[in-house]
Design an enzyme around this catalytic site. Structure first.
Site, PDB file in Angstrom:
ATOM      1  N   ASP A  99       0.396  -1.326   0.053  1.00  0.00           N
ATOM      2  CA  ASP A  99       0.147   0.090  -0.155  1.00  0.00           C
ATOM      3  C   ASP A  99       0.865   1.680   0.111  1.00  0.00           C
ATOM      4  O   ASP A  99       1.904   1.240   0.775  1.00  0.00           O
ATOM      5  CB  ASP A  99      -0.472  -0.311   1.171  1.00  0.00           C
ATOM      6  CG  ASP A  99      -1.774   1.367   0.979  1.00  0.00           C
ATOM      7  OD1 ASP A  99      -2.873   0.792   0.947  1.00  0.00           O
ATOM      8  OD2 ASP A  99      -1.337   1.977   1.952  1.00  0.00           O
ATOM      9  N   GLU A 130      -5.041   2.037  -4.045  1.00  0.00           N
ATOM     10  CA  GLU A 130      -3.396   2.635  -3.411  1.00  0.00           C
ATOM     11  C   GLU A 130      -2.767   1.304  -3.360  1.00  0.00           C
ATOM     12  O   GLU A 130      -1.832   1.224  -3.132  1.00  0.00           O
ATOM     13  CB  GLU A 130      -2.979   4.108  -3.283  1.00  0.00           C
ATOM     14  CG  GLU A 130      -3.072   3.369  -1.663  1.00  0.00           C
ATOM     15  CD  GLU A 130      -4.472   4.423  -0.958  1.00  0.00           C
ATOM     16  OE1 GLU A 130      -4.294   4.615   0.059  1.00  0.00           O
ATOM     17  OE2 GLU A 130      -5.202   4.573  -1.871  1.00  0.00           O
TER      18      GLU A 130
END
Length: 321
Positions: free
Chosen positions: A189, A232
């Site tokens: 992430d 993301e």
């Protein structure tokens, strides 16, 4: 239509030339089979009218050579009554029709030539239709392949999408069970991505994600699957890869991201653009896709909680308080 007349008698060629040009043909002539073959190799005439008996190469030999060069060419054989059997032989060899000399009527020449020309046109049209159909099928196949590719790819990054990754992971774990192999999973992430978006705008945020995708693509094997899991978050499936090797690969990716000179990275909370990474391996950390993903996700959360920009392959030890 281009037409080639072949006969070793100049008078006969002259008669045929006048009749056929009057019918609208563009006529070339040859005085022997050898000369005709040379001419035919230079210009592949769709229609040839040739005598069966000539000095040197015969009409049957010329027919055979022409059909080998261009099977679509229509050949009309001229023969005498005495050699009618040879005309039948020519028909079996691929000739379109035959004319018997001496001609009973010049109109007969026009009729036979006209039918042969129509056959040549139909053959050419049919071949063009077949080629068009082939091209259309190829274009449709390319379009279908493109649609299939679009269906499994993330539109922004070009990586595989969430659905494709889930299906691939389930299949790979099933294969790993069957052959008793390892399968590792890297879950990452982007740290403080919302801060980057808020500071630089969404276009720059999209550019960052695309650059990160490029880093992932450059570091995977053809058997690996790199995907955008959502937002993301990114995942990387590594078939037949141990936990130790997966952690090493994850650390290499983390390091490359941290070293990448993203625009405005100095304004991020850590002074760089970084990723937090959790690594899981089948069968030690999960016996199916959901449990493996859950394990990697828990490690990722632990990295986020403890400071970010790190790779974690094992849960931290539990300490007594």
């Amino acid at each position: 239509m281009n037409l080639l007349v072949v006969d070793d008698e100049e008078t006969l060629r002259s008669v045929l030339l006048q009749v056929l040009e009057a019918d609208g043909f563009k006529v070339s002539e040859a005085a022997s089979g050898e000369e005709a073959l040379q001419s035919f190799r230079e210009v592949s005439h769709p229609l040839v009218i040739t005598d069966i008996r000539m000095g040197g190469m015969s009409g049957i030999e010329l027919l055979t050579e022409i059909k080998q060069h261009n099977p679509d060419t229509q050949v009309v054989i001229m023969t005498s009554h005495a050699s009618l059997d040879s005309a039948v032989t020519c028909l079996r060899a691929g000739a379109y029709d035959y004319l018997i000399k001496p001609f009973e009527s010049l109109d007969l020449i026009s009729a036979v030539a006209g039918r042969a020309a129509e056959k040549a046109r139909l053959v050419a049209q049919n071949r063009e239709l077949v080629e068009q159909l082939k091209r259309t099928n190829e274009e449709l196949q390319q379009a279908n392949d493109a649609l299939k590719e679009m269906a499994v790819r993330d539109g922004l990054t070009g990586l595989f999408n969430h659905r494709y990754f889930q299906e691939s992971l389930a299949k790979e774990i099933s294969r790993a069970k069957r052959y008793q192999k390892h399968c590792s999973l890297i879950f990452m992430d982007v740290d403080h991505f919302k801060v980057y978006n808020d500071t630089h705008g969404h276009p720059e945020g999209d550019s960052l994600l695309k650059t990160l995708a490029g880093i992932l693509k450059s570091g995977v094997r053809c058997s690996d699957v790199a995907a955008r899991y959502g937002g993301e978050e990114f995942v990387l499936m590594l078939p037949e890869t141990s936990k130790q090797d997966a952690v090493r690969i994850a650390e290499s990716i983390r390091s490359r991201v941290a070293d990448e000179p993203f625009p405005g990275r100095d304004k991020q909370p850590l002074g760089i653009v970084s990723v937090s990474v959790g690594v899981a391996c089948y069968p030690d950390d999960g016996i199916d896709a959901p449990s493996l993903l859950s394990f990697a996700d828990r490690l990722l959360y632990e990295v986020k909680r403890s400071g970010r920009n790190r790779v974690l392959g094992q849960p931290p030890p539990v300490t007594d308080r």
